[in-house]
Design an enzyme around this catalytic site. Structure first.
Site, short mmCIF file in Angstrom:
data_model
loop_
_atom_site.label_atom_id
_atom_site.label_comp_id
_atom_site.label_asym_id
_atom_site.label_seq_id
_atom_site.Cartn_x
_atom_site.Cartn_y
_atom_site.Cartn_z
N CYS A 136 -13.12 8.11 17.14
CA CYS A 136 -13.12 9.17 18.15
C CYS A 136 -11.79 9.31 18.88
O CYS A 136 -11.67 10.09 19.81
CB CYS A 136 -14.25 8.94 19.16
SG CYS A 136 -13.94 7.56 20.27
N HIS B 52 5.95 1.60 18.28
CA HIS B 52 4.97 0.98 17.39
C HIS B 52 3.68 0.57 18.11
O HIS B 52 2.97 -0.31 17.64
CB HIS B 52 5.62 -0.23 16.68
CG HIS B 52 6.75 0.17 15.78
ND1 HIS B 52 7.77 -0.66 15.42
CD2 HIS B 52 7.02 1.36 15.17
CE1 HIS B 52 8.62 -0.01 14.63
NE2 HIS B 52 8.19 1.21 14.48
N GLY C 60 18.84 -6.23 19.60
CA GLY C 60 17.82 -7.11 19.03
C GLY C 60 16.95 -6.53 17.94
O GLY C 60 15.76 -6.84 17.87
N CYS D 71 -19.88 7.38 21.05
CA CYS D 71 -19.24 6.85 19.84
C CYS D 71 -19.80 5.47 19.49
O CYS D 71 -20.53 5.32 18.52
CB CYS D 71 -17.72 6.78 20.03
SG CYS D 71 -16.87 6.13 18.59
P1 NAD Z 1 12.99 -7.95 13.51
O1 NAD Z 1 12.17 -9.17 13.66
O2 NAD Z 1 13.05 -7.25 12.20
O3 NAD Z 1 14.49 -8.30 13.91
C1 NAD Z 1 14.78 -8.99 15.10
C2 NAD Z 1 16.26 -8.98 15.29
O4 NAD Z 1 16.56 -9.58 16.53
C3 NAD Z 1 17.02 -9.73 14.21
O5 NAD Z 1 18.10 -8.94 13.79
C4 NAD Z 1 17.50 -11.00 14.92
O6 NAD Z 1 18.74 -11.47 14.45
C5 NAD Z 1 17.63 -10.50 16.35
N1 NAD Z 1 17.48 -11.55 17.35
C6 NAD Z 1 16.74 -12.68 17.28
N2 NAD Z 1 16.81 -13.37 18.43
C7 NAD Z 1 17.62 -12.64 19.25
C8 NAD Z 1 18.08 -12.81 20.57
N3 NAD Z 1 17.74 -13.88 21.31
N4 NAD Z 1 18.90 -11.86 21.10
C9 NAD Z 1 19.28 -10.77 20.38
N5 NAD Z 1 18.87 -10.56 19.12
C10 NAD Z 1 18.04 -11.48 18.56
O7 NAD Z 1 12.54 -6.98 14.66
P2 NAD Z 1 12.48 -5.43 14.71
O8 NAD Z 1 13.74 -4.86 14.15
O9 NAD Z 1 12.10 -5.11 16.11
O10 NAD Z 1 11.25 -5.04 13.73
C11 NAD Z 1 10.07 -5.87 13.63
C12 NAD Z 1 8.74 -5.16 13.78
O11 NAD Z 1 7.75 -6.14 14.11
C13 NAD Z 1 8.75 -4.18 14.92
O12 NAD Z 1 8.36 -2.98 14.41
C14 NAD Z 1 7.73 -4.68 15.95
O13 NAD Z 1 6.71 -3.76 16.18
C15 NAD Z 1 7.10 -5.92 15.38
N6 NAD Z 1 7.31 -7.11 16.26
C16 NAD Z 1 7.24 -6.98 17.61
C17 NAD Z 1 7.45 -8.07 18.43
C18 NAD Z 1 7.35 -7.89 19.93
O14 NAD Z 1 6.73 -6.95 20.39
N7 NAD Z 1 7.98 -8.74 20.74
C19 NAD Z 1 7.73 -9.32 17.89
C20 NAD Z 1 7.80 -9.42 16.49
C21 NAD Z 1 7.58 -8.32 15.68
#
Ligand code: NAD
Length: 236
Positions: free
Chosen positions: A116, A105, A179, A139
């Protein structure tokens, strides 16, 4: 041991570093509706809000550090032939020593010009969305500059790599999922299609993830799970 390891991570692995996940806070990411700040249809209309949101995320990234889960993944990558796929836009895996991480992502530390296709590193700095322009001389666009992040309702160019890597997992290989809520990516479909060993770690059972499809299920935080995962990986 010589099996191949494919690791697919989500926001959960960075939660213990202090970066909030998205689903855990009721569909809000750091207090913002993702539909407002992470939306391929509306980002140009919400130009300032989008940049303010990602500027905050990017500058916050300079203040956090990798946790034991990121370091464990780097260690597993040194021990096994490993591909690391992540939905995370942070760079904590790299800072823990992971190599060639596939950011499905995008990444917070890069900007992109849609006029560009120029992509450049910005590190942990805020983007000056009032005056900043694409650095490419011919650009110099202002309104086409955005974080190099895949927004909702946009194609994700690196999904092609993800499907290939997951499709190539053999019966002696391992898929490790950590996670992720399985809301954005079809975790169950992946698990059904993979013949090899399957391991999952999540804080708790998730409605979009069928734990019965996995051979080893570790509920609890990612840093709590690394010891058990290391033990499973070291058994043939
Ligand atoms: P999500 O937020 O949908 O799900 C997070 C998951 O992690 C949940 O199932 C939760 O129960 C679990 N979780 C929470 N704390 C935890 C821990 N300490 N240990 C293990 N598991 C834990 O995240 P996703 O499925 O990655 O999708 C969210 C979208 O949002 C992604 O596409 C991402 O690009 C973006 N995002 C990125 C970040 C980052 O880069 N750190 C943070 C938030 C959102």
């Amino acid at each position: 041991m010589s099996h191949k390891l494919v690791i697919l991570t989500g926001a959960g692995i960075s939660a213990e570093s202090g970066i909030k996940t998205f689903r855990d806070s009721g569909g809000l990411w750091e207090g913002h509706k993702v539909e407002d700040v992470c939306n391929g249809f509306t980002w140009k209309r919400n130009f300032q809000a989008v940049h303010r949101f990602y500027n905050e995320r990017r500058t916050q990234l300079a203040t956090v550090a990798p946790n034991a889960a990121h370091y464990a993944i780097a260690e597993w990558q040194r021990s096994y032939e490993t591909v690391v796929l992540t939905q995370n836009v942070d760079d904590l895996l790299e800072r823990a020593g992971c190599r060639d991480v596939v950011h499905l992502h995008g990444v917070l530390t890069q900007m992109r010009c849609c006029a560009c296709d120029n992509v450049w590193d910005i590190g942990y700095a805020a983007w000056d969305h009032e005056n900043g322009r694409c650095p490419r001389e011919r650009c110099r666009s202002r309104r086409a500059v955005r974080p190099n992040i895949v927004f909702f309702h946009e194609g994700a160019p690196r999904y092609r790599d993800m499907y290939r890597v997951i499709g190539e997992i053999g019966s002696n290989d391992t898929l490790l999922v950590m996670g992720t809520s399985g809301v954005v990516l079809p975790i169950n479909t992946f698990a059904k299609g993979v013949k090899g060993r399957k391991i999952i770690n999540n804080l708790k059972p998730e409605p979009n993830v069928d734990a019965a499809l996995f051979d080893h299920v570790f509920y609890g935080t990612a840093t709590e799970a690394v010891g058990s995962i290391t033990a499973v990986l070291s058994t043939p």
